[in-house]
Design a protein around this motif. Structure first.
Motif, PDB file in Angstrom:
ATOM      1  N   PRO A   9       0.807  -1.228   0.000  1.00  0.00           N
ATOM      2  CA  PRO A   9       0.000   0.000   0.000  1.00  0.00           C
ATOM      3  C   PRO A   9       0.842   1.280   0.000  1.00  0.00           C
ATOM      4  CG  PRO A   9      -0.889  -1.565   1.586  1.00  0.00           C
ATOM      5  CD  PRO A   9       0.435  -2.118   1.108  1.00  0.00           C
ATOM      6  N   VAL A  10       1.942   1.263   0.730  1.00  0.00           N
ATOM      7  CA  VAL A  10       2.825   2.436   0.760  1.00  0.00           C
ATOM      8  C   VAL A  10       3.461   2.650  -0.609  1.00  0.00           C
ATOM      9  CG1 VAL A  10       4.968   3.368   1.747  1.00  0.00           C
ATOM     10  CG2 VAL A  10       3.252   2.328   3.233  1.00  0.00           C
ATOM     11  N   ILE A  66       2.309   1.701  -3.530  1.00  0.00           N
ATOM     12  CA  ILE A  66       1.272   2.147  -4.473  1.00  0.00           C
ATOM     13  C   ILE A  66       0.986   3.630  -4.282  1.00  0.00           C
ATOM     14  CG2 ILE A  66      -1.188   1.969  -5.042  1.00  0.00           C
ATOM     15  CD1 ILE A  66      -0.912  -1.071  -4.556  1.00  0.00           C
ATOM     16  N   GLU A  67       0.865   4.061  -3.048  1.00  0.00           N
ATOM     17  CA  GLU A  67       0.591   5.475  -2.767  1.00  0.00           C
ATOM     18  C   GLU A  67       1.724   6.361  -3.275  1.00  0.00           C
ATOM     19  OE1 GLU A  67      -1.323   8.836  -1.855  1.00  0.00           O
ATOM     20  OE2 GLU A  67      -2.184   6.823  -1.779  1.00  0.00           O
ATOM     21  N   ALA A  68       2.968   5.939  -3.056  1.00  0.00           N
ATOM     22  CA  ALA A  68       4.112   6.722  -3.539  1.00  0.00           C
ATOM     23  C   ALA A  68       4.110   6.782  -5.063  1.00  0.00           C
ATOM     24  CB  ALA A  68       5.419   6.109  -3.032  1.00  0.00           C
ATOM     25  N   ARG A 115       1.570   6.562  -7.069  1.00  0.00           N
ATOM     26  CA  ARG A 115       0.486   7.468  -7.498  1.00  0.00           C
ATOM     27  C   ARG A 115       0.860   8.927  -7.301  1.00  0.00           C
ATOM     28  NH1 ARG A 115      -4.265   3.747  -5.084  1.00  0.00           N
ATOM     29  NH2 ARG A 115      -4.678   2.577  -6.985  1.00  0.00           N
ATOM     30  N   GLU A 116       1.523   9.214  -6.195  1.00  0.00           N
ATOM     31  CA  GLU A 116       1.935  10.586  -5.917  1.00  0.00           C
ATOM     32  C   GLU A 116       2.953  11.070  -6.959  1.00  0.00           C
ATOM     33  OE1 GLU A 116       4.508  12.884  -2.520  1.00  0.00           O
ATOM     34  OE2 GLU A 116       3.036  11.394  -1.841  1.00  0.00           O
ATOM     35  N   TYR A 117       3.956  10.244  -7.242  1.00  0.00           N
ATOM     36  CA  TYR A 117       4.958  10.640  -8.238  1.00  0.00           C
ATOM     37  C   TYR A 117       4.361  10.738  -9.633  1.00  0.00           C
ATOM     38  CZ  TYR A 117       8.701  10.157  -4.815  1.00  0.00           C
ATOM     39  OH  TYR A 117       9.508  10.313  -3.724  1.00  0.00           O
TER      40      TYR A 117
END
Length: 61
Positions: free
Chosen positions: A11-12, A14-16, A18-20
């Motif tokens: 999950p971490v 994936i979130e990173a 998406r942010e980048y």
């Protein structure tokens, strides 16, 4: 490409990623430095995401 030493949870990672990706979408194509920076960030995020998925599946690279 060598996988990153630090392996985040899926999950971490994936979130990173998406942010980048969101940041990369906002980059001005004419700003060469920012394009290179975005490429590097996305490369690291992809490497971390793959490492997290491999770790979750018990795959050693």
């Amino acid at each position: 490409m060598k996988l990153p030493t630090f392996v985040p949870s899926v999950p971490v990672a994936i979130e990173a990623a998406r942010e980048y990706l969101a940041q990369a979408e906002a980059v001005d194509i004419h700003d060469h430095g920012r394009v290179i920076e975005s490429h590097a960030s996305l490369t690291v995020a992809l490497g971390q995401l793959l490492a997290a998925l491999d770790a979750e599946q018990g795959v050693n690279q």
